[in-house]
Design an enzyme around this catalytic site. Sequence first.
Site, PDB file in Angstrom:
ATOM      1  N   GLN A 165      -4.643  -5.056   7.117  1.00  0.00           N
ATOM      2  CA  GLN A 165      -5.607  -6.032   6.589  1.00  0.00           C
ATOM      3  C   GLN A 165      -5.608  -7.345   7.350  1.00  0.00           C
ATOM      4  O   GLN A 165      -6.324  -8.269   6.975  1.00  0.00           O
ATOM      5  CB  GLN A 165      -5.307  -6.310   5.101  1.00  0.00           C
ATOM      6  CG  GLN A 165      -5.462  -5.102   4.214  1.00  0.00           C
ATOM      7  CD  GLN A 165      -6.892  -4.564   4.175  1.00  0.00           C
ATOM      8  OE1 GLN A 165      -7.856  -5.275   4.477  1.00  0.00           O
ATOM      9  NE2 GLN A 165      -7.039  -3.297   3.829  1.00  0.00           N
ATOM     10  N   CYS A 196      -4.681   2.069  -3.844  1.00  0.00           N
ATOM     11  CA  CYS A 196      -3.485   2.670  -3.203  1.00  0.00           C
ATOM     12  C   CYS A 196      -2.296   1.719  -3.290  1.00  0.00           C
ATOM     13  O   CYS A 196      -1.485   1.631  -2.350  1.00  0.00           O
ATOM     14  CB  CYS A 196      -3.748   3.054  -1.750  1.00  0.00           C
ATOM     15  SG  CYS A 196      -4.960   4.355  -1.583  1.00  0.00           S
ATOM     16  N   LYS A 207     -10.578  -0.724  10.204  1.00  0.00           N
ATOM     17  CA  LYS A 207     -10.611  -1.937   9.379  1.00  0.00           C
ATOM     18  C   LYS A 207     -10.856  -3.177  10.236  1.00  0.00           C
ATOM     19  O   LYS A 207     -10.848  -4.289   9.746  1.00  0.00           O
ATOM     20  CB  LYS A 207      -9.299  -2.079   8.616  1.00  0.00           C
ATOM     21  CG  LYS A 207      -9.098  -0.964   7.577  1.00  0.00           C
ATOM     22  CD  LYS A 207      -7.832  -1.175   6.798  1.00  0.00           C
ATOM     23  CE  LYS A 207      -7.377   0.053   6.056  1.00  0.00           C
ATOM     24  NZ  LYS A 207      -8.125   0.310   4.824  1.00  0.00           N
ATOM     25  N   ASP A 258       2.852  -4.132   8.391  1.00  0.00           N
ATOM     26  CA  ASP A 258       1.636  -3.346   8.215  1.00  0.00           C
ATOM     27  C   ASP A 258       0.474  -4.320   8.391  1.00  0.00           C
ATOM     28  O   ASP A 258       0.221  -5.167   7.531  1.00  0.00           O
ATOM     29  CB  ASP A 258       1.681  -2.719   6.815  1.00  0.00           C
ATOM     30  CG  ASP A 258       0.336  -2.185   6.359  1.00  0.00           C
ATOM     31  OD1 ASP A 258      -0.661  -2.371   7.070  1.00  0.00           O
ATOM     32  OD2 ASP A 258       0.301  -1.588   5.270  1.00  0.00           O
ATOM     33  N   HIS A 263       0.876  -1.181   0.000  1.00  0.00           N
ATOM     34  CA  HIS A 263       0.000   0.000   0.000  1.00  0.00           C
ATOM     35  C   HIS A 263       0.911   1.228   0.000  1.00  0.00           C
ATOM     36  O   HIS A 263       2.003   1.208   0.575  1.00  0.00           O
ATOM     37  CB  HIS A 263      -0.840  -0.053   1.276  1.00  0.00           C
ATOM     38  CG  HIS A 263      -1.925   0.969   1.367  1.00  0.00           C
ATOM     39  ND1 HIS A 263      -1.694   2.264   1.728  1.00  0.00           N
ATOM     40  CD2 HIS A 263      -3.266   0.879   1.151  1.00  0.00           C
ATOM     41  CE1 HIS A 263      -2.837   2.925   1.742  1.00  0.00           C
ATOM     42  NE2 HIS A 263      -3.802   2.117   1.399  1.00  0.00           N
TER      43      HIS A 263
HETATM   44  N1  PLP Z   1      -1.872  -0.590   4.612  1.00  0.00           N
HETATM   45  C1  PLP Z   1      -2.777  -1.377   4.029  1.00  0.00           C
HETATM   46  C2  PLP Z   1      -2.396  -2.756   3.618  1.00  0.00           C
HETATM   47  C3  PLP Z   1      -4.065  -0.888   3.825  1.00  0.00           C
HETATM   48  O1  PLP Z   1      -4.983  -1.671   3.245  1.00  0.00           O
HETATM   49  C4  PLP Z   1      -4.376   0.434   4.225  1.00  0.00           C
HETATM   50  C5  PLP Z   1      -5.720   1.004   3.944  1.00  0.00           C
HETATM   51  O2  PLP Z   1      -6.380   0.611   3.021  1.00  0.00           O
HETATM   52  C6  PLP Z   1      -3.402   1.189   4.855  1.00  0.00           C
HETATM   53  C7  PLP Z   1      -2.157   0.647   5.022  1.00  0.00           C
HETATM   54  C8  PLP Z   1      -3.672   2.575   5.331  1.00  0.00           C
HETATM   55  O3  PLP Z   1      -4.562   2.536   6.385  1.00  0.00           O
HETATM   56  P1  PLP Z   1      -5.154   3.905   6.980  1.00  0.00           P
HETATM   57  O4  PLP Z   1      -5.666   4.681   5.816  1.00  0.00           O
HETATM   58  O5  PLP Z   1      -6.227   3.440   7.915  1.00  0.00           O
HETATM   59  O6  PLP Z   1      -4.025   4.588   7.689  1.00  0.00           O
END
Ligand code: PLP
Length: 409
Positions: free
Chosen positions: A207, A368, A230, A204, A127
């Site tokens: 998910q 993203c 999430k 990270d 992401h």
């Molecule tokens: N990392 C992953 C794998 C994600 O799916 C997302 C959001 O879709 C993020 C990071 C960013 O999360 P946030 O926008 O809640 O900070």
Amino acid sequence: MSVTSGFDVAARRAEFPLLTQSVHGQPLVYLDNAATTQKPLAVIEAIDAYYRQINSNVHRGAHQLADRATTAFEEARVLVAGFINSPAPEQLIFTRGTTESINIVAQCHLRPMLRQGDEILVSGLAHHSNIVPWQMVAEACGARVVPIPVLDTAELDMAAFRRLLGSRTRMVALEHVSNAMGTVHPVAEIIALAHAAGAAVLLDGAQSVAHLDVDVQALDADFYAFSGHKMYGPTGIGGLYGKRALLEAMPPWQGGGEMIETVSFERTTYAGLPYRFEAGTPHIAGAVGLGAAVRYLSGLDRAAMAAHEDAVLAHALELSQEMPGFKLIGRAAHKIAVLSFLLEGGHPHDVGTLLDRQGVAVRTGHHCAQPAMARFGIPGTVRASFALYNTLEDVERLFSALRKVQTFL
Ligand code: PLP
């Protein structure tokens, strides 16, 4: 309604009030859970009760409400820390979410030690929030962000990863689970390899936390970042777990109230963990809501929940095989219930709009993760991502809506 492996999905659905509504005159099928999940009553009511009965600022008031707000906030920290098996609550820092958590590690842990020629290995499926913060510190320090190549299955190329790891590697940053394709990476193996090469690892967990059991100690993760929204909690709140020695060695993130021990114009000293990284009034109601989400998830039979989500994915994969013109992107052997796909002759945005007209909410575009899309030579996909409250009937609604979409293409 389906009951898979002892998981009563009808009872769970009834706990999510938003799911009962109609969209464009059709009962809503919400399949955009990787973007954000819906909230159970337990979370909505906890936030409501906080504002009705407890609201006050934390850690500084001399009155009873301030005490109660502080207790609620810190109880939430204990719950959330326990959920990922952090050895201590103070190793769990409340942040705005995954994005802020990763930026803190990039700026406060990595940047002070990063030298010219150092390397940061990131997942080729990452992401953007797990790419850009590293690029920013790399650019400032003359270091390099190096992608870990991705196989056609949307799994990481582990042989290439082993070759890339070396004495220049300072950090390995990757998602536990890919948001774009659903791949669950072999993170324990990756962490062990990175540590053997002397590199730290940030996972990270955006998910993963809602779907998998996460144990940061068993994984031996150095840092773990995640978002409340999430995992059935509110937006604007998330967490950063870190190993104590690493967090204690980090300079503060932002300056302000709450993060200090003493302030004078001559010298300011900083608070210990976790407050050193929580400048300003925190998102108290958000923390309370996230605590309620964790309590909700902890009260479920998580193995049965995971089996249910696997059954939903299996049904979707089965129906996808019967659909001409359906191209699945991401065929990892180990994946969560995320279906990223293209429909022959249909731009993902058009497919998404036509699904929406039938009450089916999906995500379309690059999710993203533009480098991941580039790896597969596509501008984007349609993504249906499932949560604990989705049913086999939801899958069937998706595919019957897709068949209708095909008649317009
Ligand atoms: N990392 C992953 C794998 C994600 O799916 C997302 C959001 O879709 C993020 C990071 C960013 O999360 P946030 O926008 O809640 O900070």
